[in-house]
Design a protein around this motif. Structure first.
Motif, PDB file in Angstrom:
ATOM      1  N   GLU A   1      55.685 -67.775 -12.863  1.00 20.01           N
ATOM      2  CA  GLU A   1      56.848 -67.125 -13.463  1.00 20.01           C
ATOM      3  C   GLU A   1      56.400 -66.020 -14.413  1.00 20.01           C
ATOM      4  O   GLU A   1      57.013 -64.935 -14.454  1.00 20.01           O
TER       5      GLU A   1
ATOM      6  N   ARG B   1      57.250 -61.966 -14.280  1.00 20.14           N
ATOM      7  CA  ARG B   1      57.747 -61.199 -15.426  1.00 20.14           C
ATOM      8  C   ARG B   1      56.877 -59.971 -15.672  1.00 20.14           C
ATOM      9  O   ARG B   1      57.379 -58.885 -15.993  1.00 20.14           O
TER      10      ARG B   1
ATOM     11  N   ALA C   1      60.086 -58.305 -13.170  1.00 23.02           N
ATOM     12  CA  ALA C   1      61.263 -59.135 -12.904  1.00 23.02           C
ATOM     13  C   ALA C   1      61.904 -59.561 -14.218  1.00 23.02           C
ATOM     14  O   ALA C   1      61.210 -59.847 -15.199  1.00 23.02           O
ATOM     15  N   SER C   2      63.237 -59.585 -14.226  1.00 25.50           N
ATOM     16  CA  SER C   2      63.925 -60.076 -15.413  1.00 25.50           C
ATOM     17  C   SER C   2      63.684 -61.577 -15.557  1.00 25.50           C
ATOM     18  O   SER C   2      63.238 -62.240 -14.621  1.00 25.50           O
TER      19      SER C   2
ATOM     20  N   TRP D   1      65.859 -63.910 -15.742  1.00 32.11           N
ATOM     21  CA  TRP D   1      66.736 -64.642 -14.824  1.00 32.11           C
ATOM     22  C   TRP D   1      66.219 -64.551 -13.392  1.00 32.11           C
ATOM     23  O   TRP D   1      66.206 -65.541 -12.656  1.00 32.11           O
ATOM     24  N   ARG D   2      65.753 -63.348 -12.994  1.00 27.10           N
ATOM     25  CA  ARG D   2      65.229 -63.170 -11.640  1.00 27.10           C
ATOM     26  C   ARG D   2      63.955 -64.007 -11.442  1.00 27.10           C
ATOM     27  O   ARG D   2      63.766 -64.612 -10.377  1.00 27.10           O
TER      28      ARG D   2
ATOM     29  N   THR E   1      65.130 -67.716 -11.039  1.00 28.70           N
ATOM     30  CA  THR E   1      65.788 -68.040  -9.767  1.00 28.70           C
ATOM     31  C   THR E   1      64.872 -67.866  -8.564  1.00 28.70           C
ATOM     32  O   THR E   1      65.027 -68.555  -7.551  1.00 28.70           O
ATOM     33  N   SER E   2      63.900 -66.950  -8.656  1.00 31.98           N
ATOM     34  CA  SER E   2      63.032 -66.677  -7.514  1.00 31.98           C
ATOM     35  C   SER E   2      61.787 -67.554  -7.484  1.00 31.98           C
ATOM     36  O   SER E   2      61.257 -67.852  -6.406  1.00 31.98           O
TER      37      SER E   2
END
Length: 528
Positions: free
Chosen positions: A150, A154, A158-159, A161-162, A165-166
Motif C-alpha cells: 500500500e 501511495r 495513488a490516493s 482511498w485508491r 481499495t486496490s
C-alpha cells in the motif's frame, strides 16, 4: 493417484470428529423435528403470501444490519490492527461487550432509546450486537497484512482511498466475507431483539417458529418455516464460499511491522472508530444506569431468588453455572474448530476438488442459521436414544453452546491459516521437518493471535448465549442470561432491578475475560 492418498489421511482424520459432532448434535435433532412436523399443512403454509413476507423481512433486516455492522466495524478493525495508540485495549473490550449481552436485555435497552420500535430499531440493535464480529475477525487478519504494498502504491501517486481499495481491500476480502456471513446468520436468526422491538407487527422466521412451536403447537407450520430458514442459510453459505474461493494469497507479517502511529487522513478513520465506540457505549450506559435506578436493591437481590421466589437459583449461583457451562463449551468448540480448520486448509493444500472443501466448511456453519427452538426441541425428541439420556443432563447446555461457538472459531482461524505463505511450509518440509513440526513452527505461531482471540470470543459468546440455553437449562442449573430473561418476563420491580444488576455483572465479567486474554495474547505473541 496412490501417491497423493497418504497426504489425505491426516486432514480426513481431523474432519471426522467435528463432522461427527455436527451429525449427532445438529443434523439428527433438526431432521427429527422436520420429519415429525412434515404433513399436509406444510404446503398450505408455504403457499401463503404472509409466509414469504416474513421471509422477505427476515432477509431484508439481516442484510441491512450486516451492512451497518460491516461499515461500523471496519474503522474499528483499522484502529485495532494498524495503529499503536493508547486506548486500543479499551476499544477492544468495549466492542466485545455488546456481543455477549442477552438479546432480551439489548431489546429492552433499544426500546428505551427508540420506544416506537420497528425495522430501524431492529436493524440498529442487531448491528449493535455484531460490530465485534467484524472488528475482531478483520483486525485479526489486517494486523498481519504487509503494508509495504500500500505504501508503494501511495508513492506512485495513488490516493489513500485508491491504495486501500486496490491493494489492501482485496487482501482483507476473506476476513470481511467470513465476518459478513456470520453477522448475516446471527441477524437472520435474531430472536429476543425482534420479539421486543417488532411490537407484534414485524416478525422473522425465528420468532414465527417460536410462536408456532410453543404457543400454537403447530409443528407442520414450524417445520415449513424451518425448511425455509435452512434453505436461506445454505444459500448464504454457498455465496460466502464462492467469495472466499476468489480470495487472493498474501504475505503475513508480524503486527509490530504493521502497527504505527496514524498519519494524515488515517486520523479520520481513527475518529470514525471512536464514534462507533461511543455509539456502542450509549445502550451499555443506559443499562448500567437502569441497574442503579433503585439504588443497590438489584445487586443485593442477587443473593436471593427474586421477587416471591421467581427463580430456583440465586443470582450468584447462576453466575457460577454460566462460567462452568461456558468453560466446557469453549474447550469443546476449540477442539472441534481447530480440527475443522486444519482439515479444511489441509484439504485445500492437497488440491482436493474445491467443492469438497467448501462442503466441509459450509457444513460447520449450518448451526448458526437454524432456529434454536428447532434444535432445542430436537434434542428433547432424539437424545434419549443415546446412553445416559442427555435430555436431563447438565452436559446438554455446553453441547448446545459449543454448536454456536465452533463456527465462530472456524471463521476466525480460517482466514489466517489460509493466508500463511505455503512456501514457508514447503521450505521447512524440504529441510526435513515432519508435518507436525511444520504446523508447530510455522502455522501455530502465525495463528496464535487468532486462536487466542477465538478463545476469548467463544467464551463470551457462550456466557451470553440465550436462545438454545433458555430451552435446555434446568431450573436448578439456569445460566445468568436465562435468569435475566425469566426475571424480565415476570412481575415485580425487584425482578427488574435484579435483571439489570445481573446484566451489569455479566458485562463486567465479559470485560474482565477480554482484558485477561488480550494481556496473555500480547505476552505470548508480542514478538511477531
Amino acid at each position: 493417484m496412490a501417491r497423493g492418498r497418504p497426504g489425505l489421511i491426516a486432514p480426513v482424520a481431523a474432519a471426522v470428529l467435528p463432522l461427527g459432532f455436527l451429525a449427532v448434535f445438529f443434523l439428527w435433532p433438526v431432521a427429527a423435528i422436520i420429519r415429525l412436523g412434515l404433513g399436509p399443512g406444510v404446503g398450505a403454509v408455504l403457499g401463503r403470501a404472509e409466509t414469504w413476507g416474513i421471509l422477505g423481512f427476515t432477509l431484508g433486516q439481516a442484510a441491512a444490519a450486516t451492512v451497518v455492522a460491516v461499515l461500523a466495524g471496519l474503522p474499528v478493525a483499522f484502529l485495532l490492527a494498524r495503529t499503536s495508540l493508547r486506548g486500543n485495549g479499551f476499544v477492544r473490550t468495549v466492542v466485545m461487550v455488546p456481543f455477549v449481552l442477552p438479546t432480551v436485555v439489548v431489546g429492552l435497552a433499544f426500546r428505551s432509546l427508540l420506544p416506537a420500535g420497528g425495522p430501524v430499531a431492529i436493524v440498529l440493535a442487531n448491528a449493535f450486537f455484531n460490530v465485534a464480529v467484524v472488528a475482531r475477525t478483520v483486525s485479526g487478519l489486517w494486523s498481519h497484512v504487509d503494508r509495504r504494498a500500500e505504501d508503494a502504491a501511495r508513492s506512485l501517486g495513488a490516493s489513500r482511498w485508491r491504495a486501500f481499495t486496490s491493494v489492501t481491500l482485496p487482501m482483507l476480502r476473506p476476513a470481511i466475507g467470513s465476518s459478513a456471513a456470520v453477522v448475516f446468520l446471527f441477524c437472520a436468526t435474531s430472536f429476543g431483539v425482534v420479539l421486543l422491538l417488532g411490537g407484534g407487527e414485524y416478525a422473522t422466521l425465528e420468532t414465527e417458529i417460536y410462536l408456532r412451536t410453543v404457543e400454537m403447537l403447530d409443528l407442520p407450520g414450524a417445520a415449513a418455516l424451518s425448511l425455509l430458514q435452512v434453505g436461506a442459510v445454505v444459500a448464504v453459505l454457498v455465496i460466502g464460499a464462492v467469495t472466499r474461493r476468489r480470495a487472493t494469497s498474501l504475505r503475513l507479517r508480524g503486527r509490530a511491522e504493521t502497527a504505527r502511529r496514524p498519519v494524515g487522513g488515517e486520523w479520520g478513520v481513527v475518529a470514525a472508530a471512536w464514534v462507533v465506540v461511543v455509539a456502542l457505549l450509549v445502550p451499555i450506559g443506559s443499562l448500567v444506569a437502569r441497574s442503579f435506578s433503585g439504588g443497590l436493591a438489584g445487586y443485593r437481590a442477587m443473593t436471593g431468588t427474586g421477587y416471591r421466589g421467581s427463580l430456583q437459583v440465586t443470582g450468584w449461583e447462576a453466575i457460577d453455572n454460566s462460567l462452568r457451562a461456558a468453560t466446557d463449551a469453549t474447550l469443546l468448540a476449540l477442539v472441534l474448530g481447530v480440527l475443522a480448520s486444519v482439515a479444511v486448509v489441509s484439504l485445500g493444500r492437497a488440491r482436493i476438488r474445491p467443492s469438497v472443501v467448501e462442503t466441509v466448511d459450509t457444513a460447520m456453519m449450518l448451526p448458526l442459521g437454524v432456529s434454536a427452538v428447532t434444535v432445542g426441541f430436537g434434542y428433547l425428541v432424539t437424545l434419549d436414544a443415546l446412553p445416559g439420556d442427555l435430555r436431563t443432563s447438565p452436559v446438554l447446555v455446553p453441547l448446545a453452546q459449543a454448536l454456536v461457538v465452533t463456527p465462530l472459531v472456524i471463521r476466525m482461524l480460517l482466514p489466517v491459516l489460509r493466508a500463511i505463505d505455503n512456501r514457508l511450509r514447503q521450505a521447512a518440509a524440504t529441510l526435513g521437518a515432519a508435518p507436525w513440526r511444520v504446523w508447530r513452527e510455522i502455522d501455530v505461531p502465525l495463528a496464535a493471535r487468532a486462536l487466542l482471540g477465538a478463545t476469548a470470543f467463544g467464551y463470551v459468546v457462550a456466557l451470553g448465549e440465550f436462545g438454545a440455553t433458555s430451552f435446555l437449562a434446568r431450573p436448578d442449573t439456569a445460566t445468568l442470561p436465562v435468569v435475566i430473561g425469566r426475571l424480565v418476563a415476570r412481575p415485580g420491580e425487584l425482578n427488574n432491578q435484579m435483571a439489570y444488576a445481573a446484566c451489569t455483572l455479566l458485562m463486567l465479567v465479559t470485560a474482565a475475560i477480554v482484558i485477561i486474554v488480550d494481556r496473555l495474547r500480547v505476552s505470548s505473541v508480542g514478538e511477531f
